[in-house]
Structure formats: structure tokens, C-alpha cells
Scaffold this motif. Structure first.
Motif, short mmCIF file in Angstrom:
data_model
loop_
_atom_site.label_atom_id
_atom_site.label_comp_id
_atom_site.label_asym_id
_atom_site.label_seq_id
_atom_site.Cartn_x
_atom_site.Cartn_y
_atom_site.Cartn_z
N LEU A 156 -51.39 7.96 28.63
CA LEU A 156 -49.93 7.46 27.88
C LEU A 156 -48.62 7.38 27.15
N PRO A 157 -48.31 9.38 27.06
CA PRO A 157 -47.37 9.29 27.06
C PRO A 157 -46.16 9.02 27.89
N SER A 162 -42.46 13.42 23.84
CA SER A 162 -42.99 12.23 23.52
C SER A 162 -44.70 12.53 23.01
N VAL A 166 -47.43 10.81 20.28
CA VAL A 166 -48.63 9.72 20.25
C VAL A 166 -49.71 9.89 20.57
#
Length: 258
Positions: A156-157, A162, A166
Motif C-alpha cells: 500500500l505505501p 510513507s 500507512v
């Protein structure tokens, strides 16, 4: 095994990561346990003792889901995974090495938190073999399911920078709606209880409470039962579902690399 030993060496060389990994759940336990230390009505159990059992699940989720997701995102972003793809090592060994890492670190996390609970909050360790057997299968299913979800969520990141945000946001939200930070869980709105019941953290916390808490606490559980059958079913389902998610979503290369 060699890959697992290497992962452990890499982890323990990062002192800040080691301190944060072990300190976060334990510090939360100490803070919440010190604040909510009154005896819960008609149970003979203090809020701090209940927090100890529930925070074991939060510690496992932090060590597996959060740290594994962040670690794999960093490996992907800094080129570690790309380099591993160029050597004659089966790809499954990378994941097995990560599994060895989380098993060792999670066991150490549980020992630290239980020690804090026993010394500071008078938590009684069970002397019944069946309760320790319950602890073993809740632990193994919880670690497996949360690890697989961490591997899946690592895609996902967009970048390693990030990744902490996340991974930590859903973790903290689930800690609240799964009855870890809110005791008793029946104080939560029903719609939040329903959402929390979908995810494994709620069932891990409930399983651990059944091991370390007396049956007098059942009145404070949502259904008035430990629901061992449902705990096992949901955690096993997440092990299978997490594997499916890994196979469907895992990325070997960063998004920038295409």
C-alpha cells in the motif's frame, strides 16, 4: 534458517527500531494500566490486569502487521528485494526469514509485557495446562494471520517514507474498536463493535483474556462468553484470507520502478 538469522541480525543492529518495537506496546500498557487501575465491578479484576491481557494482542499486531509491513516496504524501496531476486535463492525463503524474525521478536515482546503485568499489576499466570494450550493456538494463529496481512499491506505505501503512517493508522484505529484501549468492550457503540469483529485483533485480545482472566470477567464481554470456537474460526479464516491477499497484491518492485 540462514535467512531468518540474517533478518534477526539486521533487526537487532538497528537500535532505534529495536527500542521502539519493544517499548511502544509496553509503554502503552504501563500508561493505560496505571490510569485505569480500579477494580472492575463484581469481578475481582482490575482494569490494569485486563489491559495486560488485551495489550498482548496489540503487541503482536504491532510486531507483525505494522513492523513487517514497514520493513518490507523499506526493502522494496531501497533495492534489497531487487538484489535478492538476482541471486539463486527461492523467493519463499525471503518470507520464511521474515516469519522467523517476527516469531522471535513477538515471543520476546510477549515475555516483556507479561513480566510487566506480573510485577506491576499483579497478573496471575495460569497453572492450568489447557489455558496455556489456548494461549499457544491463539498466539500462533494470530501471528500467522497478522504477518500475512502485514505482507499484503506492505504494497500500500508508495514509498518507504510513507510506510509508518500507512501502517500505524489502521493499527491504532483497530486497537480502539477491537476493545484493546476501551474496557469493557461492550462500552463501544454497536456499529464499531461490528466493524472490529471483522478483524483478527479483537479475537486475539478476547482469546488472551480467556487465558489470563477469570470467568468472573465474562459479564463484561459482549456475548458473555469467551467464544473459543469463533476465535479459532475467525483467526484461521484470516490466515487463509491473508495468504490470498498476499498472492493477489504483493509487489516485488516499487511503484516508481513500474
Amino acid at each position: 534458517m540462514r535467512r531468518g538469522i540474517l533478518e534477526l541480525k539486521l533487526f537487532f543492529r538497528q537500535r532505534d527500531a529495536v527500542v521502539f518495537t519493544f517499548a511502544l506496546p509496553t509503554v502503552l500498557l504501563l500508561l493505560l494500566g496505571s490510569i485505569f487501575d480500579d477494580e472492575m465491578r463484581n469481578t475481582g479484576v482490575t482494569g490494569s490486569q485486563m489491559f495486560t491481557a488485551s495489550m498482548l494482542a496489540a503487541g503482536i499486531a504491532s510486531t507483525t502487521f505494522v513492523n513487517l509491513g514497514i520493513g518490507i516496504a523499506m526493502d522494496r524501496d531501497d533495492g534489497t528485494i531487487k538484489r535478492l531476486l538476482g541471486i539463486p535463492m527461492p523467493r519463499i525463503h525471503y518470507f520464511l526469514g521474515k516469519l522467523i524474525l517476527v516469531l522471535v521478536v513477538t515471543l520476546a515482546e510477549v515475555v516483556i509485557m507479561l513480566t510487566a503485568g506480573v510485577l506491576l499489576f499483579d497478573v496471575d499466570l495460569p497453572n492450568d495446562v489447557s489455558k496455556w494450550a489456548t494461549f499457544a493456538w491463539v498466539f500462533l494463529l494470530g501471528v500467522t494471520g497478522c504477518s500475512l496481512l502485514g505482507v499484503a499491506a506492505s504494497s500500500l505505501p508508495r514509498t518507504a517514507r510513507s510506510a509508518p503512517a500507512v501502517m500505524n493508522l489502521p493499527y491504532l484505529v483497530l486497537c480502539f474498536i477491537s476493545g484493546v484501549f476501551v474496557i469493557p468492550a461492550k462500552n463501544l457503540p454497536e456499529w464499531l463493535v461490528d466493524i472490529g469483529a471483522v478483524f483478527p485483533l479483537k479475537w486475539m485480545a478476547q482469546g488472551f483474556r480467556s487465558v489470563f482472566m477469570p470467568d468472573s470477567l465474562l459479564d463484561h464481554e459482549i456475548t458473555g462468553s469467551w467464544e473459543h470456537g469463533r476465535v479459532a474460526l475467525v483467526l484461521a479464516a484470516w490466515c487463509i484470507g491473508g495468504l490470498v491477499l498476499c498472492l493477489a497484491t504483493f509487489r516485488w518492485r516499487s511503484r516508481q520502478a513500474g
